[in-house]
Design an enzyme around this catalytic site. Structure first.
Site, mmCIF file in Angstrom:
data_model
loop_
_atom_site.group_PDB
_atom_site.id
_atom_site.type_symbol
_atom_site.label_atom_id
_atom_site.label_comp_id
_atom_site.label_asym_id
_atom_site.label_seq_id
_atom_site.Cartn_x
_atom_site.Cartn_y
_atom_site.Cartn_z
ATOM 1 N N ASN A 1 6.360 -6.130 13.171
ATOM 2 C CA ASN A 1 5.398 -5.086 13.546
ATOM 3 C C ASN A 1 4.001 -5.647 13.310
ATOM 4 O O ASN A 1 3.556 -5.743 12.172
ATOM 5 C CB ASN A 1 5.648 -3.835 12.693
ATOM 6 N N LYS B 1 1.193 -4.388 14.023
ATOM 7 C CA LYS B 1 0.141 -3.377 13.783
ATOM 8 C C LYS B 1 -1.070 -3.718 14.659
ATOM 9 O O LYS B 1 -0.886 -4.221 15.767
ATOM 10 C CB LYS B 1 -0.174 -3.280 12.292
ATOM 11 N N GLU C 1 2.146 4.879 8.672
ATOM 12 C CA GLU C 1 0.702 4.825 8.974
ATOM 13 C C GLU C 1 0.353 5.856 10.040
ATOM 14 O O GLU C 1 -0.723 6.464 10.007
ATOM 15 C CB GLU C 1 0.312 3.401 9.403
ATOM 16 N N GLY D 1 2.310 -3.224 2.607
ATOM 17 C CA GLY D 1 1.028 -3.911 2.497
ATOM 18 C C GLY D 1 0.520 -4.051 1.070
ATOM 19 O O GLY D 1 -0.637 -4.378 0.845
ATOM 20 N N SER E 1 6.381 -5.198 2.549
ATOM 21 C CA SER E 1 6.018 -6.455 1.884
ATOM 22 C C SER E 1 7.133 -7.499 1.905
ATOM 23 O O SER E 1 7.278 -8.272 0.957
ATOM 24 C CB SER E 1 5.551 -6.198 0.443
#
Ligand code: 13P
Length: 257
Positions: free
Chosen positions: A11, A13, A104, A180, A220
């Site tokens: 991903n 982002k 998110e 993250g 992570s």
């Protein structure tokens, strides 16, 4: 490990222009050509909307064994929704997987459980596979609410859906506190939650659906942590953010054992 295919998804982002994305695909393609993934492992990459067409062309023209994924879509078929992208638009680009309900999007863009449910509908209507994201905050985990939160998200998105549709799903368990942050859930926690998700799906949709559904872990993940997570019985893959931005790193994760 089960006999379900392991799916490792990158991903990206809001990273990588379409130029960066093409370079990424070329690097990944060379790595896969030199040393293919073993049977039972699959890869998807999820670029921004602006890079989807370029990545599609790069993958298809070289026959690169990587599926194309998107990060989001709108739930409506079409209409006056300035700035949005429909599931049909993605399907026409040969997108296979669409991430739905990423934390998110839920936290920063106010995506509700109802919207997430409608997005799963839209993705399925166009014969793509949703990667449905669920996961708890740190406060919820510390209050012992992690399993309840995930159950509630699954029920909101999946209740009443056909068994066959649920069987084809991917569910990504992404504890919000691990995204993250450099903190990874322990393989024990990841396994417990993956088993809980499968159990919950059995209640909602029966045992066939629960044994077919693929459950990814995300948060992570690095080349160093991937092997232990992939060895968990109920974990069928990984949804990788930061460590998927470099082709070499995503490739290492996909090969981890
Ligand atoms: P990180 O791997 O950067 O923690 O992101 C995880 C994630 O949100 C993937 O969807």
């Amino acid at each position: 490990m089960s006999d379900r295919e392991l799916l490792i998804s990158g991903n990206w982002k809001m990273n990588h222009t379409h130029f960066d994305a093409i370079q990424f695909v070329q690097t990944l393609a060379a790595l896969l050509r030199a040393n293919p993934l073993r049977a039972g492992r699959a890869l998807s990459v999820h670029p921004s909307f602006t890079a989807l067409r370029s990545v599609q062309t790069a993958l298809e023209s070289d026959g690169v064994p990587v599926s194309l994924g998107a990060q989001n879509c709108h739930e409506a078929e079409k209409g006056a929704f300035t700035g949005e992208v429909s599931a049909e638009m993605l399907a026409k680009l040969n997108v296979s997987y669409v991430i739905v309900g990423h934390s998110e999007r839920r936290q920063l863009f106010g995506e509700t459980d109802e919207a997430v449910r409608a997005k799963v509908d839209a993705v399925c209507r166009h014969s793509m596979t949703p990667i449905l994201c669920v996961g708890e905050t740190l406060e919820e985990r510390e209050a012992g609410q992690a399993h309840a939160k995930v159950s509630q998200q699954l029920e909101a998105a999946l209740k009443g859906r056909s068994r066959a549709a649920v069987a084809d799903l991917v569910v990504a368990y992404e504890p919000i506190w691990a995204i993250g942050t450099g903190l990874t859930a322990s393989s024990d926690d990841a396994e417990k939650m993956a088993a809980h998700i499968r159990n919950e799906i059995e209640q909602l949709s029966g045992s066939e659906a629960s044994s077919s559904v693929r459950v990814q872990y995300g948060g992570s993940v690095t080349p160093e942590s991937a092997g232990e997570l992939l060895r968990c019985q109920d974990v069928d893959g990984l949804l990788v953010g930061g460590a998927s931005l470099k082709a070499e790193s995503l490739y290492e994760i996909a090969r981890a054992r």
